[in-house]
Design a protein around this motif. Sequence first.
Motif, PDB file in Angstrom:
ATOM      1  N   LYS A  68      -8.917   0.354  -6.434  1.00 44.91           N
ATOM      2  CA  LYS A  68      -8.914   0.828  -5.047  1.00 44.91           C
ATOM      3  C   LYS A  68      -9.434   2.260  -4.949  1.00 44.91           C
ATOM      4  CE  LYS A  68      -5.159  -1.861  -2.929  1.00 44.91           C
ATOM      5  NZ  LYS A  68      -3.862  -1.750  -2.246  1.00 44.91           N
ATOM      6  N   TYR A  69      -9.147   3.060  -5.967  1.00 43.35           N
ATOM      7  CA  TYR A  69      -9.467   4.489  -5.931  1.00 43.35           C
ATOM      8  C   TYR A  69     -10.887   4.804  -6.383  1.00 43.35           C
ATOM      9  CZ  TYR A  69      -9.970   8.909  -8.470  1.00 43.35           C
ATOM     10  OH  TYR A  69     -10.456  10.061  -9.002  1.00 43.35           O
TER      11      TYR A  69
ATOM     12  N   SER B 197       2.213   1.693  -3.519  1.00 45.24           N
ATOM     13  CA  SER B 197       1.150   2.141  -4.413  1.00 45.24           C
ATOM     14  C   SER B 197       0.847   3.621  -4.214  1.00 45.24           C
ATOM     15  CB  SER B 197      -0.098   1.293  -4.171  1.00 45.24           C
ATOM     16  OG  SER B 197      -1.142   1.671  -5.020  1.00 45.24           O
ATOM     17  N   ASN B 198       0.716   4.043  -2.954  1.00 50.10           N
ATOM     18  CA  ASN B 198       0.417   5.445  -2.666  1.00 50.10           C
ATOM     19  C   ASN B 198       1.576   6.369  -3.033  1.00 50.10           C
ATOM     20  OD1 ASN B 198      -2.291   5.791  -1.265  1.00 50.10           O
ATOM     21  ND2 ASN B 198      -1.452   4.095  -0.096  1.00 50.10           N
TER      22      ASN B 198
ATOM     23  N   ASP C  91       0.832  -1.204   0.000  1.00 54.21           N
ATOM     24  CA  ASP C  91       0.000   0.000   0.000  1.00 54.21           C
ATOM     25  C   ASP C  91       0.867   1.254   0.000  1.00 54.21           C
ATOM     26  OD1 ASP C  91      -2.360  -1.379  -0.078  1.00 54.21           O
ATOM     27  OD2 ASP C  91      -2.739  -1.271   2.075  1.00 54.21           O
TER      28      ASP C  91
ATOM     29  N   ARG D 190      -4.638  -0.016  -8.579  1.00 51.95           N
ATOM     30  CA  ARG D 190      -4.778   1.322  -7.975  1.00 51.95           C
ATOM     31  C   ARG D 190      -6.108   1.956  -8.380  1.00 51.95           C
ATOM     32  NH1 ARG D 190      -4.372   4.806  -4.105  1.00 51.95           N
ATOM     33  NH2 ARG D 190      -3.002   6.590  -4.348  1.00 51.95           N
TER      34      ARG D 190
ATOM     35  N   ARG E 194       3.144  -7.346  -9.559  1.00 58.49           N
ATOM     36  CA  ARG E 194       2.816  -5.939  -9.749  1.00 58.49           C
ATOM     37  C   ARG E 194       3.497  -5.423 -11.010  1.00 58.49           C
ATOM     38  NH1 ARG E 194      -0.405  -7.024  -6.441  1.00 58.49           N
ATOM     39  NH2 ARG E 194      -0.788  -6.004  -4.480  1.00 58.49           N
TER      40      ARG E 194
ATOM     41  N   ALA F  17      -0.460  -3.000 -11.771  1.00 63.19           N
ATOM     42  CA  ALA F  17      -0.420  -2.122 -10.599  1.00 63.19           C
ATOM     43  C   ALA F  17      -1.350  -0.933 -10.784  1.00 63.19           C
ATOM     44  CB  ALA F  17       1.004  -1.651 -10.339  1.00 63.19           C
ATOM     45  N   MET F  18      -1.383  -0.373 -11.999  1.00 63.76           N
ATOM     46  CA  MET F  18      -2.267   0.760 -12.260  1.00 63.76           C
ATOM     47  C   MET F  18      -3.732   0.333 -12.180  1.00 63.76           C
ATOM     48  SD  MET F  18      -2.790   3.928 -12.823  1.00 63.76           S
ATOM     49  CE  MET F  18      -1.089   4.502 -13.021  1.00 63.76           C
TER      50      MET F  18
ATOM     51  N   GLY G   9      -2.628   9.817  -5.174  1.00 61.68           N
ATOM     52  CA  GLY G   9      -4.052   9.859  -5.462  1.00 61.68           C
ATOM     53  C   GLY G   9      -4.508  11.112  -6.171  1.00 61.68           C
TER      54      GLY G   9
ATOM     55  N   MET H 102       1.906   6.191  -7.152  1.00 58.19           N
ATOM     56  CA  MET H 102       0.712   6.656  -7.863  1.00 58.19           C
ATOM     57  C   MET H 102      -0.101   7.565  -6.946  1.00 58.19           C
ATOM     58  SD  MET H 102      -0.250   2.994  -9.677  1.00 58.19           S
ATOM     59  CE  MET H 102       0.380   2.017  -8.296  1.00 58.19           C
TER      60      MET H 102
ATOM     61  N   LEU I 237      -3.342  11.069  -9.783  1.00 54.67           N
ATOM     62  CA  LEU I 237      -4.114  10.101 -10.556  1.00 54.67           C
ATOM     63  C   LEU I 237      -5.521  10.630 -10.807  1.00 54.67           C
ATOM     64  CD1 LEU I 237      -4.169   7.277 -11.814  1.00 54.67           C
ATOM     65  CD2 LEU I 237      -4.870   6.377  -9.584  1.00 54.67           C
TER      66      LEU I 237
END
Length: 307
Positions: free
Chosen positions: A178-179, A135-136, A132, A175, A307, A171-172, A141, A139, A144
């Motif tokens: 999740k977003y 990822s954060n 996490d 993300r 990933r 991975a994108m 938030g 990328m 993105l």
Amino acid sequence: MSDAAPLNSFKAAAKILTWLDAMGSLTLPIDLELVRQMLPDTPFGRGTSIKKPADLTWNASEGALVRNSENHAEWGIFVNPKARAERRRFTVAHELGHFVLHRATQATFNCDKESVYTGIDTLKAIEREADDFASNLLMPGNMLRDRIDGKRIDIHLLGALAKEFGVSLEAMCIRLVKYTEQRAVLVYWDNGFLKYQWPSGEARRTRVRLRKTADPQEPILGTLAADEEIAQEWDGVDMPASAWCTSEASDIRLRELKHTYADGNRVLSLLMLESAPPRTYHASGWEEEQTRDTFDRFVDNGQPPVR
């Protein structure tokens, strides 16, 4: 960071991004070498040093974070030299996550299948936290969001974003799922069988359930995932959501996107579903079991995603 606000993966990555922004260095792709160099001068690493990432010299690992046994202030990051460039970036960010969040708990983080996915809850927890964090960090938030809001989601867009952010398409996609506030499910197939499914928060809230075929799960007949003649469908094809999902009414639609990797054995299916009201069910042992998606069970069984 105060004691009243425990550090977690999101807060740690956000703070580092704030520091990069203050330095005028918040650009894409995120400069991990700069992050590595600056951490010892921050509250996250004061009094330590982090050596430049080096190649792994042992097998079965993607990466490792190791404390120098002769100098406990010095840490080293090791990365699989055979991995793709975007995978190596994610691994470095993952190991930096261990450095920031977990180095007080152990001296070595050997991030391979055996040590990460052994079924030991504490190990699984810290590996997910490191993922996490990566990822954060890689990328952000807000960056993105600026590039996705108001746009039609397709693999052309996600592929371009993956390249811009310096991460893999998978991975994108994770993300995004999740977003996003949309109902979406990412499904990963390996050699014709389900490896994991990852539903968005809204898909979980409305209890989206994929149709089962067999154990292990195979692609559902009538979907792009099951059509070997179609390797790529980056724009997406509209179809009844019930073709994929037992949970969906006959009037609900979804758009199925498909990406087949060069080896032909791995396929990503991204399902973008129309909105639907949340559903409630009578609680039962079966239903409780179903709240854990196959990604959770996939991780529990010792098979991390690439990933």
